[in-house]
Design an enzyme around this catalytic site. Structure first.
Site, PDB file in Angstrom:
ATOM      1  N   SER A 125       0.732  -1.119   0.051  1.00 55.71           N
ATOM      2  CA  SER A 125      -0.062   0.030  -0.049  1.00 55.71           C
ATOM      3  C   SER A 125       0.951   1.226  -0.045  1.00 55.71           C
ATOM      4  O   SER A 125       1.486   1.580  -0.774  1.00 55.71           O
ATOM      5  CB  SER A 125      -0.959  -0.169   1.262  1.00 55.71           C
ATOM      6  N   ASP A 267      -2.575   6.247  -3.498  1.00 56.55           N
ATOM      7  CA  ASP A 267      -1.266   5.575  -2.847  1.00 56.55           C
ATOM      8  C   ASP A 267      -0.780   4.519  -3.771  1.00 56.55           C
ATOM      9  O   ASP A 267      -1.192   4.560  -4.981  1.00 56.55           O
ATOM     10  CB  ASP A 267      -1.697   5.166  -1.484  1.00 56.55           C
ATOM     11  N   ASP A 269      -1.176   1.367  -4.010  1.00 54.43           N
ATOM     12  CA  ASP A 269      -2.113   0.346  -4.628  1.00 54.43           C
ATOM     13  C   ASP A 269      -3.336   0.905  -5.226  1.00 54.43           C
ATOM     14  O   ASP A 269      -4.095   0.076  -5.482  1.00 54.43           O
ATOM     15  CB  ASP A 269      -2.415  -0.873  -3.625  1.00 54.43           C
ATOM     16  N   ASP A 271      -5.943   1.917  -3.656  1.00 60.31           N
ATOM     17  CA  ASP A 271      -7.336   1.738  -2.788  1.00 60.31           C
ATOM     18  C   ASP A 271      -7.642   3.167  -2.261  1.00 60.31           C
ATOM     19  O   ASP A 271      -8.641   2.987  -1.428  1.00 60.31           O
ATOM     20  CB  ASP A 271      -7.199   0.506  -1.866  1.00 60.31           C
TER      21      ASP A 271
END
Length: 473
Positions: A125, A267, A269, A271
């Protein structure tokens, strides 16, 4: 094709609860999967066992080879873990479908679309590039419940000690599918969630050198926006490096320099989503929830006029929601707890200050790309400038100090820490609050103070942090 995984059980223990009771060690799964420093604390050997364990577990109910979809972000270690996971899946007779570099929420969507048994994301993340993680979605697109993670963990530890699970041979060995079309399928889905067009809207987009670097510029341009893209040249080591939703300074600067109407930051990733208005002011998750909830209330599309948030939400958020005629449900920190509350009670929007926002009409998890489009849509429908929407909520000063610790165990009962927190609470009174909690993914204890006076918060917060460091460090 016969299924070699049916009725497979651990040879020495009958179930995960028995195994869990026997072992005395930290839980493998944190709040968002298995994380660690790549090739230091998170090893490819563990990834192999996780792939093998997932295929054993999800293969029990499968006719034929269980399908598992794998996606990753742009970290240099992603290919290593992808290979190890894939080897584990194939060794247990599974079918690995590789999506390549793709946002985390895409795997949740694709697992549903392709009727997979599970989806796996290789990402840490917002963490630095040297960290990585492995997290799972079920075939329904939701993160796995603790009970299933415990079952997987039991199998993993059995594999570590004595791997006596059957191994398929000949035509029953698993295989790999490389699918370059999966990102396009996800992009088409994201576009389908947006009913507005953005001609005449100038956007600066920060992709964090992460998983959204290819998809999000194309999506925004398809919807008519004029897009200036920054931090979209991943090299394996620059993900989240001074950019993205945890480092908004360069986005703020670019919005002002380019005279943009809006800024979007994801960010690593993708999400998460945080935004910046045309004045360079930050629009965090609290502001996003207020904007979108008010838009939904206006159209009668917000059930019970309720938004779900966490204990980290700013005091100003609660005031703004109440003023608008809504109410807030409060959960523990973590998007899984937000989603759990939403599903239980039929709520349609929830999220975190950090930018994890969930729209259950569209997705089973936080999706930064969908969130960005929903915020832009609210802005378009309002006919106002982004700064007008930012002003819907007054943000109280909030200070967060991350304390690196040797152990997170026992801090709640430590008398010195309890005394420091009580002293801070007494000084702030009804004008503020203190929240101390351990990180779910890192060796940190987070100390947060909120109130009207920044200098007072700084003094109180650091006094508590010093005690935490002394006692736990």
């Amino acid at each position: 094709m016969c299924n070699t995984n049916k009725d497979i059980k651990p040879l020495r223990r009958e179930n995960a609860s028995e195994y869990q009771g026997e072992r005395n060690m930290a839980r493998l799964f944190g709040t968002d999967g298995v994380r660690g420093e790549a090739n230091v604390t998170l090893l490819p050997e563990m990834a192999y066992r996780l792939g093998r364990a997932a295929t054993i577990y999800f293969g029990k109910e499968s006719e034929g080879q269980p399908l598992i979809i794998i996606g990753r972000d742009t970290r240099i270690s992603g290919e290593m873990f992808e290979s190890a996971l894939t080897a584990g899946i194939c060794s247990a007779g599974g079918r690995a479908m590789l999506a390549g570099i793709i946002p985390t929420p895409a795997i949740a969507y694709l697992a549903r679309k392709h009727k997979a048994k599970a989806g796996i994301v290789i990402s840490a993340s917002h963490n630095p590039f040297h960290d990585n993680g492995i997290k799972f979605f079920g075939g329904d697109g939701y993160k796995l419940p603790d009970s299933v993670e415990d079952e997987l963990e039991a199998i993993v530890h059995q594999l570590e000690t004595d791997d006596n699970y059957p191994r398929p041979t000949a035509e029953h060995i698993g295989h790999i599918e490389y699918r370059t079309d999966l990102l396009n399928q996800y992009m088409e889905f994201v576009i389908s969630t947006c009913k507005e067009r953005f001609e005449g809207v100038k956007v600066v987009l920060d992709c964090a050198n992460g998983a959204a670097y290819e998809a999000m510029p194309k999506i925004l341009r398809h919807l008519g926006a004029t897009v200036k893209v920054i931090h979209a040249l991943p090299n394996g080591t620059n993900i989240n490096d001074g950019c993205g939703s945890t480092h908004l300074e360069s986005l703020q600067k670019a919005v002002l320099e380019n005279g943009a109407d809006f800024g979007i930051a994801h960010d690593g990733d993708a999400d998460r989503c945080l935004c910046v208005d045309e004045k360079g002011q930050i629009i965090d998750g609290d502001h996003i929830l207020v904007m979108c909830a008010m838009d939904m209330m206006k159209d009668g599309k917000l059930p019970y006029n309720t938004v779900v948030t966490t204990v980290m939400a700013n005091i100003g958020f609660h005031q703004a929601i109440k003023k608008a005629g809504g109410r807030a449900e409060i959960t523990k920190v973590g998007d899984r707890y937000v989603l759990e509350n939403m599903l239980k009670n039929g709520y349609k929007i929830g999220g975190e200050q950090s930018g994890h926002i969930i729209f259950t009409d569209f997705s089973t998890t936080g999706d930064g790309l969908i969130t960005a489009l929903q915020v832009l849509s609210s802005l378009k429908r309002s006919g106002r400038k982004a700064s007008d929407l930012t002003a819907l909520m007054t943000t109280y000063p909030q200070l967060l100090v991350n304390v690196k610790v040797a152990t997170k165990e026992g801090w709640e009962t430590n008398e010195a820490i309890k005394k420091a927190i009580a002293a801070g609470d007494e000084e702030l009174g009804e004008n503020g609050r203190i929240l101390v909690r351990p990180s779910g993914t890192e060796p940190l204890i987070r100390v947060m103070a909120e109130g009207p006076d920044q200098e007072q918060l700084d003094r109180i917060c650091h006094a508590i942090a010093d005690i935490v460091k002394k006692e736990q460090g």
